[in-house]
Design an enzyme around this catalytic site. Structure first.
Site, PDB file in Angstrom:
ATOM      1  N   SER A   1     -43.958 -11.354 -39.861  1.00 41.05           N
ATOM      2  CA  SER A   1     -43.705  -9.839 -40.346  1.00 41.05           C
ATOM      3  C   SER A   1     -44.477  -9.827 -41.669  1.00 41.05           C
ATOM      4  O   SER A   1     -44.889 -10.732 -42.023  1.00 41.05           O
ATOM      5  CB  SER A   1     -42.245  -9.969 -40.423  1.00 41.05           C
ATOM      6  OG  SER A   1     -41.592 -10.735 -41.500  1.00 41.05           O
ATOM      7  N   LYS A   2     -44.267  -8.816 -42.351  1.00 41.97           N
ATOM      8  CA  LYS A   2     -44.858  -8.164 -43.489  1.00 41.97           C
ATOM      9  C   LYS A   2     -44.565  -9.207 -44.359  1.00 41.97           C
ATOM     10  O   LYS A   2     -45.663  -9.807 -45.353  1.00 41.97           O
ATOM     11  CB  LYS A   2     -44.216  -6.998 -44.072  1.00 41.97           C
ATOM     12  CG  LYS A   2     -45.344  -5.824 -43.292  1.00 41.97           C
ATOM     13  CD  LYS A   2     -45.053  -4.709 -44.425  1.00 41.97           C
ATOM     14  CE  LYS A   2     -45.776  -3.584 -43.721  1.00 41.97           C
ATOM     15  NZ  LYS A   2     -44.870  -2.440 -43.774  1.00 41.97           N
ATOM     16  N   ARG A   3     -43.395  -9.837 -44.825  1.00 42.93           N
ATOM     17  CA  ARG A   3     -43.156 -10.754 -45.720  1.00 42.93           C
ATOM     18  C   ARG A   3     -44.210 -12.166 -45.401  1.00 42.93           C
ATOM     19  O   ARG A   3     -44.213 -12.895 -46.497  1.00 42.93           O
ATOM     20  CB  ARG A   3     -41.676 -11.250 -45.758  1.00 42.93           C
ATOM     21  CG  ARG A   3     -41.124 -12.128 -44.838  1.00 42.93           C
ATOM     22  CD  ARG A   3     -39.551 -12.169 -44.778  1.00 42.93           C
ATOM     23  NE  ARG A   3     -39.046 -12.639 -43.321  1.00 42.93           N
ATOM     24  CZ  ARG A   3     -39.077 -13.865 -43.145  1.00 42.93           C
ATOM     25  NH1 ARG A   3     -39.564 -14.566 -44.029  1.00 42.93           N
ATOM     26  NH2 ARG A   3     -38.867 -14.353 -42.081  1.00 42.93           N
TER      27      ARG A   3
END
Ligand code: GLU
Length: 464
Positions: A240-242
């Site tokens: 994911s983005k993180r």
């Protein structure tokens, strides 16, 4: 049977790195079998689909070199065909109109939750006569899913995955506004496009069961499914983005080569023994469903960087120059003149030996094309300050040379070192500091010959 695969992204954002892997697998499988690889843009969700996203996907695939055969299919343009099939299912008694209101559905959901049932819609319109339809309500069309037995998804990666009939509801195929649902559109398009194999993320495995229901109802062959495990971040959680960059264009902007990204994505989910470096041609030859991993793989940025370094070293120098030049122009705020272009051309072979990304390559090339006088780094300035007299003598001696290569440059430096009672090893770092402004970089003789006699001498004189 000729193999036909497809990549079917929804244009709601950038080309996700996981999507790129799906595309590469489908592309490879088609190429391996001498088949066809098609692109279908699933733009039926009008609210979320954007032109920018379509462009980003098409650009991303282009950058990766995953060209598709035939015209791009836009799912939204097939709406009439989707409606026609829904009507056909209705006529054949395999689907029915449902007039439930939102309130009724909400109540059913609540009830099902209380009873711990998996499906909430109670099929109340399945056998009800249309004459009972409430006035003024536009119905949805639902498929009659099997009431008993099981649906088996024959998956090339996961094996036979069984779904009990009690896990599948009479899902909607046509909304009350006449628009098809994803489930119907995918099945109709896959059939019409002659898709034989569907390789995609395993988040679609449940959909495969529903789609099998539709294929069966229509009497169409079910394509061979292959659901590949999703990509996880280094910590084991779904990527994911993180975790960092998700879109393919971000990898391009970070200075990765498309062949490195493809090689990395291939290994992330597929194996051929212990091979790590797998060229595109080799991948086409080797790719098979059997090699697809059953467990999720973790994204390892260090590994990608490593592979990228390998491909940079393999890459044609002229290509690297074209890729690096815009980065240099941006950093310098001006274009390169002919002399600087020539320096860059001479220097590329040495520079590419030590860069892992194009951005790092551009950074390491900057000293070659920067304006004089150079800004020296602190450590470089110290080295230069200790040896100014020697450097001045070297510059004078170099100016007398008729040839400019390692064989002519080195003896002069050795001579002057002796004259100043210095070891050669004490002088080289000072020369490097003068001509590069720093303390690292390629081999010093390589740097000097690359810069050329005039520029090297000028840089030395600048610091004396
Ligand atoms: N459009 C779907 C997605 O982007 C993929 C559909 C499919 O591969 O069947 O997730």
């Amino acid at each position: 049977m000729s193999v036909v695969t497809r990549f079917a992204p929804s244009p709601t954002g950038m080309l996700h790195i996981g999507g790129a892997r799906t595309a590469y697998f489908n592309w490879l499988f088609a190429r391996h079998h001498g088949g066809t690889f098609l692109l279908r843009i699933e733009d039926t969700d009008k609210e979320r689909s954007t032109e920018d996203a379509k462009r980003a996907i098409i650009d991303g695939l282009g950058w990766l070199g995953l060209t598709h055969d035939g015209d791009t299919v836009f799912q939204s343009k097939q709406e009439a065909r989707h409606q026609e099939i829904a009507e056909q299912l209705l006529r054949e008694g395999k689907a029915y109109k449902c007039y439930c209101s939102a309130e009724e559905l909400a109540a059913m959901r609540e009830e099902a939750q209380k009873e711990g049932k998996r499906i909430s819609y109670d099929r109340r319109w399945r056998d009800r006569d249309a004459s009972e339809a409430p006035a003024g309500v536009e119905p949805v069309i639902r498929i009659k899913a099997p009431l008993e037995g099981e649906i088996i998804v024959k998956d090339a990666v996961q094996g036979d995955v069984r779904f009990g009939a009690d896990q599948l509801d009479d899902f909607i195929i046509l909304r009350s506004d006449g628009s098809p649902t994803y489930m119907l559109a995918v099945v109709v398009d896959d059939h019409d496009m002659g898709i034989t194999h569907i390789i995609r993320g395993d988040d679609h495995l449940n959909n495969a069961a529903r789609q099998t229901v539709l294929f069966d109802a229509l009497g169409w062959d079910v394509p061979q499914f292959a659901h590949i495990p999703l990509i996880h971040g280094p910590d084991g959680a779904k990527l994911s983005k993180r975790h960092g960059a998700l879109g393919v264009e971000a990898y391009r902007d970070m200075g990765y080569l498309p062949e490195a990204v493809c090689n990395y994505l291939l290994r992330l989910g597929w194996a051929h023994g212990d091979d790590e470096i797998i060229s595109r041609d080799q991948a086409i030859e080797w790719f098979s469903m059997e090699g697809i991993n059953k467990a999720a793989a973790r994204f390892d940025f260090a590994k990608l960087e490593n592979l990228n370094g390998h491909y940079i070293r393999q890459a044609d120098n002229a290509r690297l120059i074209e890729l690096v030049r815009p980065l240099l122009v941006k950093a310098l705020g001006r274009t390169l003149n002919d002399t600087q272009n020539a320096v860059l051309t001479r220097g590329m072979e040495g520079l590419k030996q030590r860069a892992e990304t194009l951005n790092a390559l551009a950074e390491s090339a900057l000293f070659y094309v920067i304006d004089r006088p150079l800004q020296l780094e602190e450590k470089a300035a110290e080295l230069v300050n200790e040896r100014k007299a020697v450097l001045a003598d070297i510059a004078d001696a170099w100016a007398k040379l008729d040839t400019w290569d390692a064989d002519s440059i080195k003896p002069v430096v050795a001579e002057i070192a002796t004259a100043h009672e210095l070891k050669l090893g004490k002088m080289m770092p000072a020369i490097r500091a003068s001509v590069t402004g720093g303390t690292g970089g390629p081999d010093l003789m390589d740097i000097l010959t690359t810069l050329g006699q005039e520029e090297a001498i000028a840089r030395l004189r600048d610091v004396c």
